[in-house]
Design an enzyme around this catalytic site. Structure first.
Site, PDB file in Angstrom:
ATOM      1  CB  SER A  55      42.282  44.547  43.670  1.00 49.09           C
ATOM      2  OG  SER A  55      42.204  44.003  42.367  1.00 49.09           O
ATOM      3  CG  HIS A  94      45.684  40.985  41.325  1.00 47.39           C
ATOM      4  ND1 HIS A  94      45.422  40.248  42.448  1.00 47.39           N
ATOM      5  CD2 HIS A  94      44.756  41.974  41.312  1.00 47.39           C
ATOM      6  CE1 HIS A  94      44.386  40.766  43.084  1.00 47.39           C
ATOM      7  NE2 HIS A  94      43.959  41.804  42.403  1.00 47.39           N
ATOM      8  CG  ASP A 121      46.847  38.188  44.305  1.00 47.83           C
ATOM      9  OD1 ASP A 121      46.470  39.086  45.081  1.00 47.83           O
ATOM     10  OD2 ASP A 121      46.952  38.344  43.079  1.00 47.83           O
TER      11      ASP A 121
END
Length: 178
Positions: A55, A94, A121
Site C-alpha cells: 500500500s 501510511h 483510510d
C-alpha cells in the site's frame, strides 16, 4: 546433518547441556534488552516494523524494514507514520494527508492514506471513526532498509519455516560451545 548435532548433544555432560541452555536464554534476554533499549531511545513502543503490504509503494515495498521514532512535535501533512487501530493487532504504515488540531484540548486528529491506495483510510478505521488520534500513532518513519524484513514475511506466510528456523537455531546453540 541433525544426526551429528544430536550425537554431539548426547556426548555432552549434564553440566555442559545446562550451560548451553543458559547461553541460549542469555541470547534471548540480550535481544529483549536491546529491543527495550531501542524503544526507550526512540520513544516508540515498536522501534522497528516490517512493511507487510504494497500500500505504500513506491515509497516502501513489502519486506522493507522501517525504523521509527516518536517525535515530541506534532505530526505534519506528508509524514509517514505507523499507527494501530484499537481492537486490531497489525499496525499500518501510511502517509498523513490531513490534520485537524483542536486548540481547546490540544488533541491532534489525523487522516492517513497509503501512497498506492486510491482512497483515504477511513474504510480501515473502526466503524464511525473518521480520524485517528495521536495516541494511536506508534511512531514516525525515520529510516528504512529495503527487503531486510522478508524473513519475517516468509515466517508469517509459512509457519513451518518459523518452527524449523527456531529448532535449527536451538540445536545449533546447544551443540556449539563457542
Amino acid at each position: 546433518m541433525f544426526e551429528d548435532e544430536i550425537a554431539t548433544l548426547r556426548r555432552m555432560s549434564k553440566r555442559q547441556v545446562l550451560m548451553q541452555i543458559l547461553n541460549f536464554l542469555m541470547i534471548i534476554a540480550s535481544a529483549l534488552m536491546v529491543w527495550k533499549g531501542l524503544a526507550l531511545y526512540t520513544n516508540s513502543e515498536s522501534p522497528i516494523v516490517v512493511v507487510l503490504s504494497g500500500s505504500m509503494e513506491p515509497a516502501f515495498y513489502r519486506g522493507d524494514l522501517l525504523f521509527l521514532g516518536m517525535p515530541d512535535e506534532p505530526l505534519r501533512v506528508g509524514d509517514i507514520c505507523v499507527f494501530k487501530i484499537p481492537g486490531r493487532d497489525v499496525p499500518i504504515v501510511h502517509r498523513v494527508i490531513k490534520l485537524h488540531d483542536e486548540r481547546d484540548t490540544g488533541m491532534q486528529y489525523i487522516l492517513t492514506k497509503g501512497d498506492n491506495n486510491q482512497v483515504d483510510d477511513r474504510g480501515l478505521y473502526n466503524p464511525g471513526q473518521l480520524w485517528i488520534h495521536r495516541k494511536d500513532v506508534v511512531g514516525k518513519v525515520r529510516g528504512f532498509l529495503p527487503y531486510v524484513g522478508m524473513v519475517t514475511i516468509i515466517m508469517n506466510d509459512y509457519p513451518q519455516a518459523k518452527y524449523l528456523l527456531i529448532a535449527a537455531l536451538g540445536i545449533w546453540v546447544l551443540t556449539h560451545r563457542e
